[in-house]
Structure formats: structure tokens, C-alpha cells
Design a protein around this motif. Structure first.
Motif, PDB file in Angstrom:
ATOM      1  N   ARG A 194       0.835  -1.210   0.000  1.00  8.57           N
ATOM      2  CA  ARG A 194       0.000   0.000   0.000  1.00  8.57           C
ATOM      3  C   ARG A 194       0.866   1.255   0.000  1.00  8.57           C
ATOM      4  O   ARG A 194       0.594   2.215  -0.734  1.00  8.57           O
ATOM      5  CB  ARG A 194      -0.910  -0.001   1.231  1.00  8.57           C
ATOM      6  CG  ARG A 194      -2.105  -0.929   1.160  1.00  8.57           C
ATOM      7  CD  ARG A 194      -3.248  -0.336   0.340  1.00  8.57           C
ATOM      8  NE  ARG A 194      -3.669   0.947   0.848  1.00  8.57           N
ATOM      9  CZ  ARG A 194      -4.557   1.118   1.835  1.00  8.57           C
ATOM     10  NH1 ARG A 194      -5.086   0.069   2.432  1.00  8.57           N
ATOM     11  NH2 ARG A 194      -4.898   2.339   2.224  1.00  8.57           N
ATOM     12  N   LEU A 195       1.898   1.248   0.830  1.00  9.48           N
ATOM     13  CA  LEU A 195       2.813   2.392   0.891  1.00  9.48           C
ATOM     14  C   LEU A 195       3.501   2.603  -0.455  1.00  9.48           C
ATOM     15  O   LEU A 195       3.548   3.732  -0.969  1.00  9.48           O
ATOM     16  CB  LEU A 195       3.870   2.167   1.975  1.00  9.48           C
ATOM     17  CG  LEU A 195       5.031   3.166   1.990  1.00  9.48           C
ATOM     18  CD1 LEU A 195       4.538   4.551   2.402  1.00  9.48           C
ATOM     19  CD2 LEU A 195       6.140   2.689   2.942  1.00  9.48           C
ATOM     20  N   MET A 196       4.013   1.525  -1.053  1.00  5.74           N
ATOM     21  CA  MET A 196       4.776   1.649  -2.297  1.00  5.74           C
ATOM     22  C   MET A 196       3.889   2.070  -3.467  1.00  5.74           C
ATOM     23  O   MET A 196       4.324   2.788  -4.357  1.00  5.74           O
ATOM     24  CB  MET A 196       5.484   0.331  -2.609  1.00  5.74           C
ATOM     25  CG  MET A 196       6.480  -0.115  -1.532  1.00  5.74           C
ATOM     26  SD  MET A 196       7.630   1.180  -1.027  1.00  5.74           S
ATOM     27  CE  MET A 196       8.458   1.523  -2.573  1.00  5.74           C
ATOM     28  N   GLU A 197       2.645   1.632  -3.459  1.00  3.43           N
ATOM     29  CA  GLU A 197       1.711   2.054  -4.508  1.00  3.43           C
ATOM     30  C   GLU A 197       1.416   3.545  -4.408  1.00  3.43           C
ATOM     31  O   GLU A 197       1.129   4.199  -5.408  1.00  3.43           O
ATOM     32  CB  GLU A 197       0.410   1.245  -4.398  1.00  3.43           C
ATOM     33  CG  GLU A 197       0.557  -0.203  -4.852  1.00  3.43           C
ATOM     34  CD  GLU A 197      -0.654  -1.041  -4.500  1.00  3.43           C
ATOM     35  OE1 GLU A 197      -1.608  -0.477  -3.908  1.00  3.43           O
ATOM     36  OE2 GLU A 197      -0.654  -2.245  -4.805  1.00  3.43           O
ATOM     37  N   TYR A 198       1.498   4.077  -3.196  1.00  4.42           N
ATOM     38  CA  TYR A 198       1.234   5.506  -2.985  1.00  4.42           C
ATOM     39  C   TYR A 198       2.429   6.354  -3.401  1.00  4.42           C
ATOM     40  O   TYR A 198       2.281   7.346  -4.122  1.00  4.42           O
ATOM     41  CB  TYR A 198       0.905   5.759  -1.511  1.00  4.42           C
ATOM     42  CG  TYR A 198       0.718   7.225  -1.168  1.00  4.42           C
ATOM     43  CD1 TYR A 198      -0.515   7.844  -1.346  1.00  4.42           C
ATOM     44  CD2 TYR A 198       1.780   7.982  -0.671  1.00  4.42           C
ATOM     45  CE1 TYR A 198      -0.694   9.183  -1.034  1.00  4.42           C
ATOM     46  CE2 TYR A 198       1.621   9.319  -0.356  1.00  4.42           C
ATOM     47  CZ  TYR A 198       0.387   9.919  -0.542  1.00  4.42           C
ATOM     48  OH  TYR A 198       0.222  11.255  -0.246  1.00  4.42           O
ATOM     49  N   SER A 215       3.988  11.604   4.238  1.00  4.06           N
ATOM     50  CA  SER A 215       2.919  12.009   3.322  1.00  4.06           C
ATOM     51  C   SER A 215       1.843  10.938   3.245  1.00  4.06           C
ATOM     52  O   SER A 215       0.644  11.235   3.260  1.00  4.06           O
ATOM     53  CB  SER A 215       3.494  12.281   1.933  1.00  4.06           C
ATOM     54  OG  SER A 215       2.461  12.593   1.010  1.00  4.06           O
ATOM     55  N   TYR A 216       2.270   9.673   3.185  1.00  2.56           N
ATOM     56  CA  TYR A 216       1.308   8.576   3.108  1.00  2.56           C
ATOM     57  C   TYR A 216       0.489   8.469   4.393  1.00  2.56           C
ATOM     58  O   TYR A 216      -0.744   8.334   4.357  1.00  2.56           O
ATOM     59  CB  TYR A 216       2.036   7.261   2.849  1.00  2.56           C
ATOM     60  CG  TYR A 216       1.129   6.059   2.916  1.00  2.56           C
ATOM     61  CD1 TYR A 216       0.127   5.860   1.961  1.00  2.56           C
ATOM     62  CD2 TYR A 216       1.244   5.129   3.948  1.00  2.56           C
ATOM     63  CE1 TYR A 216      -0.721   4.764   2.024  1.00  2.56           C
ATOM     64  CE2 TYR A 216       0.402   4.032   4.019  1.00  2.56           C
ATOM     65  CZ  TYR A 216      -0.574   3.857   3.059  1.00  2.56           C
ATOM     66  OH  TYR A 216      -1.425   2.782   3.128  1.00  2.56           O
ATOM     67  N   LEU A 217       1.162   8.553   5.544  1.00  2.00           N
ATOM     68  CA  LEU A 217       0.451   8.461   6.821  1.00  2.00           C
ATOM     69  C   LEU A 217      -0.524   9.620   6.990  1.00  2.00           C
ATOM     70  O   LEU A 217      -1.627   9.445   7.531  1.00  2.00           O
ATOM     71  CB  LEU A 217       1.454   8.428   7.973  1.00  2.00           C
ATOM     72  CG  LEU A 217       2.350   7.180   8.059  1.00  2.00           C
ATOM     73  CD1 LEU A 217       3.347   7.316   9.208  1.00  2.00           C
ATOM     74  CD2 LEU A 217       1.516   5.923   8.226  1.00  2.00           C
ATOM     75  N   ALA A 218      -0.123  10.815   6.515  1.00  2.00           N
ATOM     76  CA  ALA A 218      -1.013  11.973   6.599  1.00  2.00           C
ATOM     77  C   ALA A 218      -2.245  11.763   5.725  1.00  2.00           C
ATOM     78  O   ALA A 218      -3.368  12.104   6.109  1.00  2.00           O
ATOM     79  CB  ALA A 218      -0.276  13.236   6.173  1.00  2.00           C
TER      80      ALA A 218
END
Length: 227
Positions: A81-85, A100-103
Motif C-alpha cells: 500500500r505504501l509503495m503504490e502511494y 505524506s502517506y500516513l497523513a
């Protein structure tokens, strides 16, 4: 390709963001943009290829360490999920990508407690990559913990348990309610029980908890409640 140039500029900015001043950053980015104006650019390696390679290594390590399949599946899901973002190779992920992803996830309504779980997964993954010398810099080093409000879980009173028992339509339902309340087992531990794990003579059974850890649970209280 315009998209490749944009991705290149963004990646350079991410890498330099914690190394030079804002003024120097603007100067560098303008110079790079001017130089790229006369060039054609295309991406030769996708983030997914790099990600799959490193994630496969990590999965192999977790398997050898005896991690449960549920844990491995959860880690793979969250890392993908992180890498796709972020859409950059794993070796080029920075703390800014992860923040940025966590935000973005928080804006979606994900709780701080869940986000802290995400952070722990990413920290474990990139820590391992650095220990194995697969990446030079660990992007989670400066990623602080996410403060979570501690919630005290409400326990069922004797009256509540009695109401639950009276609402059961079958002895099987009563057995489930009383097994969980008297042993403190997780639902997942109970559902994974099989007949070979239960000794009806000694009134005990073996359950498998997190990390495939075994422990013995005594059923004498459960048997008494069902009489």
C-alpha cells in the motif's frame, strides 16, 4: 516523456530536502529544469520491480524466523500500500514519502492507533533492509511515534454475562461465550482450535497465540458453567 521528468524532479527534491537550504534547493531545481529542457527522458526501471525484489527477500527472512502467515500477509499488504502511494523504488523512499502517506491515511479517517501500527511495520521493514545492507539510509529513523489515546477496555460484568447466556439459543453458543469469558482467549485462537487440541479428560486444551506461541487453557470453569 513529461511524466518521467516530473518524477525525476520530485525524486531529486525529496532526496535533497533535508540536506540543503530552501534557497539552494530552488537554485538547484531551476538548474536541473533548464538542463532537462533539451533532453528526452524515459523511466527504465519501475518502482514495482524494485519493491517486489526487496519485499520477497523480507518475506523469506520472516518465514525463516517463524513468523505466522497472518503476520507476513499483513506486512506485505501494508508495505505494498505504501509503495503504490509513493511510486518510487524502495531504495529511494524517504521519511517525507512515509509521512505524506500516513497523513493521507489520517485524512481518510484512519485512527492514530492504526497509523502507529503502520509505522511499526514500516520501521521493521526498513530497519531490516538497512541491516542487510540493501539500502544505505533508513527513512524511518526520524519518523517519530504516533501518540495514541489510551482507551480502557470495558469488561463484561456478571450481569452482562448472564444476559448473554440467557440470549444463547444453543449449548454451542453458550460454550463459546463461556469459553471466551473464562479463558481470556482471542476469538482467532478459539476458531483455530481443532479436536486434537482439546483433552476432555483433563479438561484442558492447547491454543496458538501470536507468533505461533502455544499455551495451555483449562476448561474446568467452562464445563461447570454448561452444567
Amino acid at each position: 516523456m513529461i511524466e518521467s521528468k516530473v518524477d525525476f524532479m520530485r525524486d531529486v527534491e525529496m532526496i535533497l530536502s533535508d540536506k540543503i537550504t530552501v534557497h539552494d534547493m530552488n537554485t538547484v531545481m531551476k538548474a536541473i529544469a533548464d538542463v532537462l529542457e533539451g533532453y528526452e527522458m524515459r523511466t527504465t526501471r519501475t518502482w514495482a520491480e524494485d519493491q517486489d525484489d526487496l519485499l520477497t527477500c523480507y518475506v523469506s527472512a520472516m518465514t525463516v524466523e517463524g513468523r505466522s502467515q497472518k503476520t507476513i500477509d499483513r506486512y506485505c499488504y501494508l508495505i505494498r500500500r505504501l509503495m503504490e502511494y509513493v511510486k518510487v523504488p524502495t531504495r529511494r523512499v524517504t521519511v517525507y514519502h512515509i509521512r505524506s502517506y500516513l497523513a493521507a491515511e489520517k485524512d481518510r479517517g484512519i485512527s492514530d492507533q492504526t497509523l502507529e501500527g503502520y509505522r511499526e511495520v514500516y520501521s521493521a521493514y526498513f530497519n531490516w533492509l538497512q541491516r542487510e545492507s540493501l539500502i544505505e539510509k533508513n527513512p524511518t529513523v526520524n519518523l517519530g511515534t504516533i501518540k495514541c489515546e489510551k482507551k480502557v477496555k470495558k469488561t463484561y460484568s456478571d450481569v452482562d454475562l448472564e444476559k448473554l447466556n440467557h440470549s444463547c439459543k444453543t449449548i454451542r453458543d453458550r460454550a463459546i461465550i463461556n469459553f471466551l469469558s473464562s479463558t481470556g482467549c482471542r476469538i482467532s485462537e478459539m476458531t483455530e482450535l481443532n479436536r486434537d487440541s482439546v483433552d476432555l479428560e483433563s479438561l484442558e486444551c492447547i491454543v496458538h497465540g501470536k507468533g505461533n506461541k502455544e499455551r495451555t487453557v483449562y476448561l474446568s470453569k467452562v464445563a461447570g458453567m454448561l452444567v
